[in-house]
Write a protein that holds these residues in place. Structure first.
Motif, PDB file in Angstrom:
ATOM      1  N   TYR A  43       0.425  -0.925  -0.201  1.00  0.00           N
ATOM      2  CA  TYR A  43       0.097   0.035  -0.690  1.00  0.00           C
ATOM      3  C   TYR A  43       1.063   0.919   0.515  1.00  0.00           C
ATOM      4  O   TYR A  43       0.749   2.289   0.213  1.00  0.00           O
ATOM      5  CB  TYR A  43      -0.761  -0.106   1.263  1.00  0.00           C
ATOM      6  N   SER A 167      -3.741  -1.049  -9.414  1.00  0.00           N
ATOM      7  CA  SER A 167      -3.821  -0.169  -9.040  1.00  0.00           C
ATOM      8  C   SER A 167      -5.278   0.504  -9.554  1.00  0.00           C
ATOM      9  O   SER A 167      -5.489   0.781 -10.010  1.00  0.00           O
ATOM     10  CB  SER A 167      -2.587   0.308  -8.004  1.00  0.00           C
ATOM     11  N   ALA A 168      -5.897   1.398  -7.809  1.00  0.00           N
ATOM     12  CA  ALA A 168      -6.581   2.281  -8.502  1.00  0.00           C
ATOM     13  C   ALA A 168      -6.170   3.744  -9.168  1.00  0.00           C
ATOM     14  O   ALA A 168      -5.913   4.696 -10.412  1.00  0.00           O
ATOM     15  CB  ALA A 168      -6.880   3.047  -7.304  1.00  0.00           C
ATOM     16  N   ARG A 189      -2.771  -4.593  -4.910  1.00  0.00           N
ATOM     17  CA  ARG A 189      -3.947  -3.970  -4.391  1.00  0.00           C
ATOM     18  C   ARG A 189      -5.013  -5.154  -4.785  1.00  0.00           C
ATOM     19  O   ARG A 189      -5.494  -6.237  -5.210  1.00  0.00           O
ATOM     20  CB  ARG A 189      -4.024  -2.627  -4.914  1.00  0.00           C
ATOM     21  N   GLU A 193     -10.372  -2.377  -4.492  1.00  0.00           N
ATOM     22  CA  GLU A 193     -10.089  -1.220  -5.485  1.00  0.00           C
ATOM     23  C   GLU A 193     -10.334  -1.039  -6.546  1.00  0.00           C
ATOM     24  O   GLU A 193     -10.635   0.222  -7.109  1.00  0.00           O
ATOM     25  CB  GLU A 193      -8.326  -1.275  -4.581  1.00  0.00           C
TER      26      GLU A 193
END
Length: 217
Positions: A43, A167-168, A189, A193
């Motif tokens: 993260y 990922s976002a 992730r 997400e």
């Protein structure tokens, strides 16, 4: 039919988290800061090395952050292939895409020298249309500039492009670049997400990307 697939690197093509975490812990340890469990780095990564350092030691003043960055790069430049490995099926996917005359590119928030070294080490037999990492005169993702740079190197209509990431940040990058996004579930992730970031597609295996490439929708 898609003609160009642009891949994120960390968490998409390669599981790099142990080497990234070890490099960051080395920098922290050397400067007398507490280290982090490797699992927590999932993260912290995704927005470039500077942001990684700032997340790992948020109370450091700017001069200390610069020293941590220097130590990170010194370590990572030597150890970036110690524990890193391609995800299952990635080699086969890249070979199959090229066999079908689909171009492949990499756009990463990892600094340029590391992108070139790591790709050269793990995928020496793949003909990439573009290998782009973080450089000083280009903002990091989710700014879409790096995607536009890839399209400049390999001109392709946006309707014929897939952007693949974990990922976002990647999904937002694709959205801002106005290209179709694919979220992979094997990265750093969670699926939640990717859904929250409105991924156009979510895949559980590399083989599913081939189906999206061939889709006529």
């Amino acid at each position: 039919m898609k003609k160009l697939v642009i891949f994120d690197l960390d968490g998409t093509l390669l599981n790099t988290i142990a080497d990234l975490g070890n490099a960051c812990n080395y920098a922290l340890r050397t400067m007398g800061f507490s280290e982090h469990a490797l699992s927590t780095y999932n993260y912290m990564v995704g927005n470039g090395v500077r942001k990684l350092i700032e997340r790992a030691e948020p109370d450091a003043d700017p001069s200390v952050t610069e020293e941590l960055l220097k130590l990170f790069r010194e370590y990572y430049d030597v150890h970036c292939t110690d524990l890193t490995a391609p995800y299952n099926g990635i080699h086969e996917l890249l070979h199959e895409l090229r066999k079908r005359d689909v171009k492949v590119a990499v756009t990463s928030n990892k600094y340029q020298a590391a992108v070139e070294k790591i790709i050269g080490h793990y995928f020496p037999d793949i003909d990439f249309a573009a290998l782009l990492g973080q450089v000083e005169d280009r903002p990091v993702k989710p700014d879409p500039s790096i995607v536009f740079a890839a399209l400049n190197e390999s001109p392709t209509p946006k309707a014929e492009v897939l952007y693949v990431g974990d990922s976002a940040v990647d999904m937002e990058t694709a959205r801002r670049a106005c290209v179709e996004s694919v979220g992979v579930t094997w990265g750093f992730r969670p699926v939640s997400e990717l859904r929250a970031a409105y991924a156009d597609h979510i895949v559980y295996t590399p083989e599913e990307i081939l189906k999206l490439v061939e889709s006529q929708e």
